[in-house]
Design a protein around this motif. Structure first.
Motif, PDB file in Angstrom:
ATOM      1  N   CYS A   1      90.724  11.567  52.719  1.00  0.00           N
ATOM      2  CA  CYS A   1      89.938  11.470  51.608  1.00  0.00           C
ATOM      3  C   CYS A   1      88.639  11.937  51.841  1.00  0.00           C
ATOM      4  O   CYS A   1      87.790  11.504  52.714  1.00  0.00           O
ATOM      5  CB  CYS A   1      90.067  10.317  50.803  1.00  0.00           C
ATOM      6  SG  CYS A   1      89.180   8.855  51.281  1.00  0.00           S
TER       7      CYS A   1
ATOM      8  N   CYS B   1      90.785  15.685  47.892  1.00  0.00           N
ATOM      9  CA  CYS B   1      89.491  15.848  47.495  1.00  0.00           C
ATOM     10  C   CYS B   1      88.530  16.266  48.733  1.00  0.00           C
ATOM     11  O   CYS B   1      87.370  16.072  48.817  1.00  0.00           O
ATOM     12  CB  CYS B   1      88.843  14.719  46.825  1.00  0.00           C
ATOM     13  SG  CYS B   1      88.649  13.184  47.417  1.00  0.00           S
TER      14      CYS B   1
ATOM     15  N   SER C   1      91.041  15.843  41.738  1.00  0.00           N
ATOM     16  CA  SER C   1      90.997  15.549  40.227  1.00  0.00           C
ATOM     17  C   SER C   1      89.976  16.790  39.887  1.00  0.00           C
ATOM     18  O   SER C   1      88.925  16.973  40.418  1.00  0.00           O
ATOM     19  CB  SER C   1      90.527  14.321  39.715  1.00  0.00           C
ATOM     20  OG  SER C   1      90.447  14.221  38.441  1.00  0.00           O
TER      21      SER C   1
ATOM     22  N   ASP D   1      86.114  16.044  39.381  1.00  0.00           N
ATOM     23  CA  ASP D   1      85.410  15.665  40.630  1.00  0.00           C
ATOM     24  C   ASP D   1      83.945  16.305  40.475  1.00  0.00           C
ATOM     25  O   ASP D   1      83.789  17.202  40.874  1.00  0.00           O
ATOM     26  CB  ASP D   1      86.139  15.855  41.932  1.00  0.00           C
ATOM     27  CG  ASP D   1      85.627  15.398  42.881  1.00  0.00           C
ATOM     28  OD1 ASP D   1      84.359  15.287  43.194  1.00  0.00           O
ATOM     29  OD2 ASP D   1      86.324  15.221  44.046  1.00  0.00           O
TER      30      ASP D   1
ATOM     31  N   TYR E   1      94.881  16.552  39.023  1.00  0.00           N
ATOM     32  CA  TYR E   1      94.652  15.838  37.957  1.00  0.00           C
ATOM     33  C   TYR E   1      93.400  16.161  37.042  1.00  0.00           C
ATOM     34  O   TYR E   1      92.493  16.667  37.524  1.00  0.00           O
ATOM     35  CB  TYR E   1      94.787  14.344  38.557  1.00  0.00           C
ATOM     36  CG  TYR E   1      95.663  13.727  39.296  1.00  0.00           C
ATOM     37  CD1 TYR E   1      96.746  13.124  38.451  1.00  0.00           C
ATOM     38  CD2 TYR E   1      95.875  13.990  40.617  1.00  0.00           C
ATOM     39  CE1 TYR E   1      97.829  12.477  38.978  1.00  0.00           C
ATOM     40  CE2 TYR E   1      96.975  13.258  41.319  1.00  0.00           C
ATOM     41  CZ  TYR E   1      97.868  12.754  40.239  1.00  0.00           C
ATOM     42  OH  TYR E   1      99.210  12.003  40.955  1.00  0.00           O
TER      43      TYR E   1
ATOM     44  N   VAL F   1      90.784  10.505  37.079  1.00  0.00           N
ATOM     45  CA  VAL F   1      91.374   9.603  37.872  1.00  0.00           C
ATOM     46  C   VAL F   1      91.467   8.278  37.176  1.00  0.00           C
ATOM     47  O   VAL F   1      90.473   7.694  36.544  1.00  0.00           O
ATOM     48  CB  VAL F   1      90.700   9.261  39.050  1.00  0.00           C
ATOM     49  CG1 VAL F   1      91.342   8.301  39.987  1.00  0.00           C
ATOM     50  CG2 VAL F   1      90.595  10.667  40.119  1.00  0.00           C
TER      51      VAL F   1
ATOM     52  N   SER G   1      90.338  10.428  43.752  1.00  0.00           N
ATOM     53  CA  SER G   1      91.901  10.971  43.833  1.00  0.00           C
ATOM     54  C   SER G   1      92.627  10.292  44.750  1.00  0.00           C
ATOM     55  O   SER G   1      93.715  10.530  44.624  1.00  0.00           O
ATOM     56  CB  SER G   1      91.993  12.477  43.462  1.00  0.00           C
ATOM     57  OG  SER G   1      91.100  12.987  44.574  1.00  0.00           O
TER      58      SER G   1
ATOM     59  N   TYR H   1      95.645   8.000  43.798  1.00  0.00           N
ATOM     60  CA  TYR H   1      96.789   8.387  43.286  1.00  0.00           C
ATOM     61  C   TYR H   1      97.891   8.386  44.644  1.00  0.00           C
ATOM     62  O   TYR H   1      98.980   8.097  44.635  1.00  0.00           O
ATOM     63  CB  TYR H   1      96.945   9.691  42.789  1.00  0.00           C
ATOM     64  CG  TYR H   1      96.265   9.790  41.242  1.00  0.00           C
ATOM     65  CD1 TYR H   1      97.048   9.058  40.219  1.00  0.00           C
ATOM     66  CD2 TYR H   1      95.049  10.437  40.926  1.00  0.00           C
ATOM     67  CE1 TYR H   1      96.552   8.945  38.958  1.00  0.00           C
ATOM     68  CE2 TYR H   1      94.552  10.414  39.602  1.00  0.00           C
ATOM     69  CZ  TYR H   1      95.306   9.607  38.735  1.00  0.00           C
ATOM     70  OH  TYR H   1      94.652   9.523  37.258  1.00  0.00           O
TER      71      TYR H   1
END
Length: 424
Positions: A300, A325, A356, A359, A383, A386, A398, A401
């Motif tokens: 991430c 991300c 997302s 972001d 998305y 979040v 994100s 998820y």
């Protein structure tokens, strides 16, 4: 009242933090012996927004059978203080410290007969967290936790004897079963990492097991020269822990989960960190029953960048990659891209990207969408926000998820997709 000791002092002195008040006129007896103190343990759980202390266990079983009807939320009070384990520079700020009373929401007996004080906790709740974020360093640190338990009223044993404890002594160990399931290691090159090994039926089965490599975000790296803990990688979010849950272990038929910790931030020098991560993967595969055709890399933010970088440096190592991300462009803007387009177009590892649209930390259009457009046959889930269990997090988070196996395409969720991939 004894002076509370910091977590740092505990580690140096090898003792617990003692605190508590004696109540006048009441003595404590068990088996005809006066009880002057009890030890207690802080119990924690990693929520989607980070780890919080959720309860306190008083080691009271040795007193004898306790009448649960004598325990109420007013029997004990709990005060909590959390401070930085390292100095915070002048002008810098740390988020997450606190000095407050924790609300006791329930008092119960566990299976051993010990007293458990459940504490109020929730996503976004101030106080109760185990991590602090030092803004100037851009790093999370494990806070020094000093809890003070005070008995406000006697409780009663089943033989009707009233009990009041004079003082309570904090154990230095923080109990979090999910985190504790990961063993702690240091590679030959000095990089720290945590490793989850399959248990139960998964451990006893014949054959080799998959390996999932979790690469943390920027806040979970070390802050050298004075902080390198091998803790925040697991406690800051559920990224690695999600793959060690019973649900994930069932889907992957038992998987090892590896979480290396950078000595700084992956994006600061990805080409240098890549072989150090590869070294750890080699050590783990040699020391365990790992299926070389089922090694997966997930990361991430900083780790989203690093998961893609690993597939450019080692194009035949991984069965699948899940960058969340992640960053491929210049960061901050104005410099060269972290991963040039020419490298993205050559990635051959099956990839599923997640981000997302809201972001505000890493531009999803310039990074996730751009990478998806260039990585051959890659998948992407975007998305709008979040949100989990009704709580809205920062759009950058994100990874929540993926840690919950939420992304899906055509009815296939991301963990199932990963588990179906084998090295080409």
């Amino acid at each position: 009242m004894a002076t509370p000791l910091s977590r740092r002092t505990l580690l140096a002195a090898g003792t617990g933090a003692a605190a508590g008040l004696s109540l006048p006129g009441v003595s404590a007896y068990a088996d005809d012996r006066a009880i002057s103190s009890l030890r207690f343990t802080l119990n924690a759980k990693v929520l989607d927004g980070g780890e919080q202390v959720t309860s306190v266990t008083l080691e009271a079983a040795r007193l004898g059978p306790i009448d649960p009807a004598s325990l109420t939320t007013g029997t004990f009070t709990v005060h909590a203080k959390a401070t930085s384990p390292i100095p915070v520079a002048d002008g810098d700020v740390i988020f997450g410290e606190y000095d407050l009373d924790r609300t006791v929401t329930a008092v119960r007996l566990d299976r051993r007969g010990d007293i458990v004080l459940d504490l109020s906790h929730a996503e976004g709740r101030t106080g109760g967290g185990t991590l602090g974020y030092i803004a100037g360093r851009g790093r999370n640190v494990m806070l020094d936790l000093t809890y003070t338990v005070t008995q406000q009223a006697p409780f009663v044993l089943r033989d009707h004897r009233p009990i009041t404890i004079k003082s309570f002594v904090q154990n230095r160990r923080l109990s979090d079963p999910e985190v504790d399931a990961f063993s702690s290691h240091i590679s030959g090159s000095g990089m720290k990492y945590r490793l989850y090994s399959p248990t139960g039926a998964h451990a006893s089965r014949r054959g080799r097991r998959p390996l999932i490599v979790w690469l943390h975000g920027g806040g979970e790296g070390a802050s050298l020269p004075d902080y390198y803990d091998n803790e925040t990688t697991l406690r800051a979010n559920r990224g690695a822990l999600g793959f060690a849950t019973p649900e994930a272990q069932r889907i992957f038929d038992g998987a090892y989960v590896l979480a290396p910790q950078s000595t700084s931030a992956w994006m600061q020098d990805g080409p240098r960190f890549a072989p150090l991560i590869r070294e750890i993967i080699g050590d783990v595969t040699r020391g365990n029953r790992i299926d070389h055709d089922r090694i997966y890399v997930v990361g991430c933010s900083n780790g989203g960048y690093m998961s893609m970088k690993m597939t450019t440096v080692y194009p035949t190592l991984f069965a699948a990659s899940v960058p969340i991300c992640g960053v491929v462009g210049s960061f901050p803007p104005g410099g060269p891209p972290l991963i040039p387009d020419s490298e993205l177009t050559k990635i051959s590892t099956p990839s599923w990207l997640v981000a997302s649209r809201d972001d505000l930390t890493v531009d999803p259009q310039a990074n996730t969408v751009h990478a998806h457009d260039l990585i051959p046959d890659s998948l992407v889930t975007l998305y709008d926000h979040v949100v989990w269990d009704g709580y809205q997090f920062s759009g950058h988070w994100s990874w929540i998820y993926v840690a919950r196996n939420d992304p899906s395409l055509d009815g296939t969720h991301i963990w199932q997709w990963m588990a179906a991939q084998q090295r080409r």
